[in-house]
Design a protein around this motif. Structure first.
Motif, PDB file in Angstrom:
ATOM      1  N   VAL A 109       0.841  -1.201   0.000  1.00 44.46           N
ATOM      2  CA  VAL A 109       0.000   0.000   0.000  1.00 44.46           C
ATOM      3  C   VAL A 109       0.875   1.250   0.000  1.00 44.46           C
ATOM      4  O   VAL A 109       2.067   1.185   0.308  1.00 44.46           O
ATOM      5  CB  VAL A 109      -0.943   0.030   1.232  1.00 44.46           C
ATOM      6  CG1 VAL A 109      -1.947  -1.111   1.169  1.00 44.46           C
ATOM      7  CG2 VAL A 109      -0.151  -0.033   2.532  1.00 44.46           C
ATOM      8  N   ASP A 110       0.267   2.398  -0.322  1.00 46.51           N
ATOM      9  CA  ASP A 110       1.001   3.658  -0.274  1.00 46.51           C
ATOM     10  C   ASP A 110       0.993   4.194   1.158  1.00 46.51           C
ATOM     11  O   ASP A 110       0.455   3.562   2.078  1.00 46.51           O
ATOM     12  CB  ASP A 110       0.416   4.669  -1.261  1.00 46.51           C
ATOM     13  CG  ASP A 110      -1.026   5.065  -0.926  1.00 46.51           C
ATOM     14  OD1 ASP A 110      -1.529   4.714   0.169  1.00 46.51           O
ATOM     15  OD2 ASP A 110      -1.664   5.726  -1.764  1.00 46.51           O
ATOM     16  N   TRP A 111       1.596   5.366   1.351  1.00 42.91           N
ATOM     17  CA  TRP A 111       1.740   5.907   2.701  1.00 42.91           C
ATOM     18  C   TRP A 111       0.401   6.204   3.354  1.00 42.91           C
ATOM     19  O   TRP A 111       0.262   6.089   4.586  1.00 42.91           O
ATOM     20  CB  TRP A 111       2.607   7.165   2.671  1.00 42.91           C
ATOM     21  CG  TRP A 111       1.962   8.352   1.992  1.00 42.91           C
ATOM     22  CD1 TRP A 111       2.064   8.713   0.687  1.00 42.91           C
ATOM     23  CD2 TRP A 111       1.127   9.349   2.610  1.00 42.91           C
ATOM     24  NE1 TRP A 111       1.345   9.856   0.436  1.00 42.91           N
ATOM     25  CE2 TRP A 111       0.774  10.269   1.595  1.00 42.91           C
ATOM     26  CE3 TRP A 111       0.679   9.557   3.904  1.00 42.91           C
ATOM     27  CZ2 TRP A 111      -0.040  11.379   1.853  1.00 42.91           C
ATOM     28  CZ3 TRP A 111      -0.138  10.665   4.174  1.00 42.91           C
ATOM     29  CH2 TRP A 111      -0.484  11.561   3.151  1.00 42.91           C
ATOM     30  N   ASP A 163       6.573  12.893  -3.307  1.00 45.29           N
ATOM     31  CA  ASP A 163       5.509  12.924  -2.299  1.00 45.29           C
ATOM     32  C   ASP A 163       5.546  11.648  -1.456  1.00 45.29           C
ATOM     33  O   ASP A 163       5.398  11.705  -0.228  1.00 45.29           O
ATOM     34  CB  ASP A 163       4.141  13.076  -2.964  1.00 45.29           C
ATOM     35  CG  ASP A 163       3.002  13.080  -1.955  1.00 45.29           C
ATOM     36  OD1 ASP A 163       3.017  13.927  -1.049  1.00 45.29           O
ATOM     37  OD2 ASP A 163       2.113  12.224  -2.063  1.00 45.29           O
ATOM     38  N   GLU A 164       5.756  10.511  -2.117  1.00 44.58           N
ATOM     39  CA  GLU A 164       5.821   9.247  -1.392  1.00 44.58           C
ATOM     40  C   GLU A 164       7.040   9.201  -0.480  1.00 44.58           C
ATOM     41  O   GLU A 164       6.951   8.806   0.686  1.00 44.58           O
ATOM     42  CB  GLU A 164       5.843   8.090  -2.386  1.00 44.58           C
ATOM     43  CG  GLU A 164       4.554   7.969  -3.195  1.00 44.58           C
ATOM     44  CD  GLU A 164       4.689   6.995  -4.357  1.00 44.58           C
ATOM     45  OE1 GLU A 164       5.820   6.840  -4.868  1.00 44.58           O
ATOM     46  OE2 GLU A 164       3.681   6.405  -4.744  1.00 44.58           O
ATOM     47  N   ILE A 165       8.196   9.615  -0.995  1.00 41.40           N
ATOM     48  CA  ILE A 165       9.427   9.587  -0.214  1.00 41.40           C
ATOM     49  C   ILE A 165       9.336  10.502   1.004  1.00 41.40           C
ATOM     50  O   ILE A 165       9.891  10.193   2.060  1.00 41.40           O
ATOM     51  CB  ILE A 165      10.630   9.976  -1.095  1.00 41.40           C
ATOM     52  CG1 ILE A 165      10.910   8.867  -2.118  1.00 41.40           C
ATOM     53  CG2 ILE A 165      11.873  10.252  -0.257  1.00 41.40           C
ATOM     54  CD1 ILE A 165      11.959   9.225  -3.153  1.00 41.40           C
ATOM     55  N   SER A 166       8.593  11.590   0.884  1.00 40.44           N
ATOM     56  CA  SER A 166       8.512  12.561   1.984  1.00 40.44           C
ATOM     57  C   SER A 166       7.836  11.989   3.227  1.00 40.44           C
ATOM     58  O   SER A 166       7.919  12.570   4.309  1.00 40.44           O
ATOM     59  CB  SER A 166       7.759  13.818   1.520  1.00 40.44           C
ATOM     60  OG  SER A 166       6.385  13.537   1.284  1.00 40.44           O
ATOM     61  N   HIS A 167       7.206  10.835   3.095  1.00 36.08           N
ATOM     62  CA  HIS A 167       6.529  10.214   4.241  1.00 36.08           C
ATOM     63  C   HIS A 167       7.325   9.050   4.837  1.00 36.08           C
ATOM     64  O   HIS A 167       6.781   8.249   5.600  1.00 36.08           O
ATOM     65  CB  HIS A 167       5.138   9.743   3.819  1.00 36.08           C
ATOM     66  CG  HIS A 167       4.219  10.847   3.417  1.00 36.08           C
ATOM     67  ND1 HIS A 167       3.542  11.629   4.319  1.00 36.08           N
ATOM     68  CD2 HIS A 167       3.901  11.333   2.187  1.00 36.08           C
ATOM     69  CE1 HIS A 167       2.824  12.536   3.681  1.00 36.08           C
ATOM     70  NE2 HIS A 167       3.029  12.375   2.380  1.00 36.08           N
TER      71      HIS A 167
END
Length: 220
Positions: A109-111, A163-167
């Motif tokens: 799943v995504d963040w 955006d994904e990496i920022s989480h």
């Protein structure tokens, strides 16, 4: 023997793997499934119609919109999202059953999904892992060399990746996947250690009480 009794009573883990596209998450997930055949992927629920060859309960749990919304309202979804006009989500009941039976369940799943699951009723059994690429240049190279996407799609994936990496800091563990073999060994080590968490071993309380009784008999 007490040791085997405790092993049989292990609770399963809810293992979350997240990463930007191209970081190696899918490859690591496939290796995990081959490493431990008791691992299973969570089967999502969706309101979209089945496609040719898809079976209910195998590829997805197919439900109608009122049924899906009812499950959300009743807290029966660990996470859910609205994507391209359809609802998708992870039913809690089969995951809870697996955990009680000592079977680990893998989530891709995504963040946002990871955050929902980590705040769900099963949060005590969640293990979340984020996979980072060694560099953005390498991330683009991997997307280009796998030959699955057009240049336009690769561009969109790259735009979404930051955006994904920022989480990354919302996860229990973070792996920098600069060497697949090393990353896989580290992933196995993480899972092996997490399976031994006190909360994952419900038989420990009875075992310790047995030790106390033995001690009283020996010392009495």
């Amino acid at each position: 023997m007490r040791s085997s009794d405790r092993s049989a009573e292990r609770r399963g883990l809810l293992i979350i793997l997240s990463s930007p596209s191209g970081a190696g998450k899918s490859t690591l997930a496939r290796r995990l499934m081959a490493w431990d055949e008791t691992l299973s992927f969570s089967v999502s629920a969706t309101t979209r119609a089945p496609r040719d060859g898809e079976e209910d309960g195998v590829h997805y749990h197919f439900v109608d919109v009122p049924g899906f919304k009812h499950m959300v309202e009743e807290g029966e979804m660990l996470e859910h999202a609205h994507v391209f006009g359809n609802f998708y989500g992870s039913p809690a009941a089969p995951v809870r059953k697996a955990i009680e039976e000592g079977r680990d369940v893998l989530f891709d799943v995504d963040w946002q999904g990871a955050q929902q699951i980590s705040n769900s009723v099963l949060r005590d059994h969640v293990l979340s892992i984020f996979v980072l690429p060694p560099s953005i240049k390498e991330l683009r190279r991997r997307l280009e060399t796998r030959g699955q996407d057009s240049a336009e799609t690769i561009g969109k994936r790259m735009e979404k990746s930051w955006d994904e990496i920022s989480h990354w800091d919302g996860y229990d563990y973070v792996l920098v996947n600069d060497d697949l073999e090393v990353s896989f060994e580290r992933l196995k080590t993480i899972i092996a250690a997490e399976r031994l968490r006190r909360v994952q071993q419900p038989g420990l309380m009875g075992f310790v009480r047995g030790l106390q009784s033995e001690f009283e008999e020996v010392e009495g």
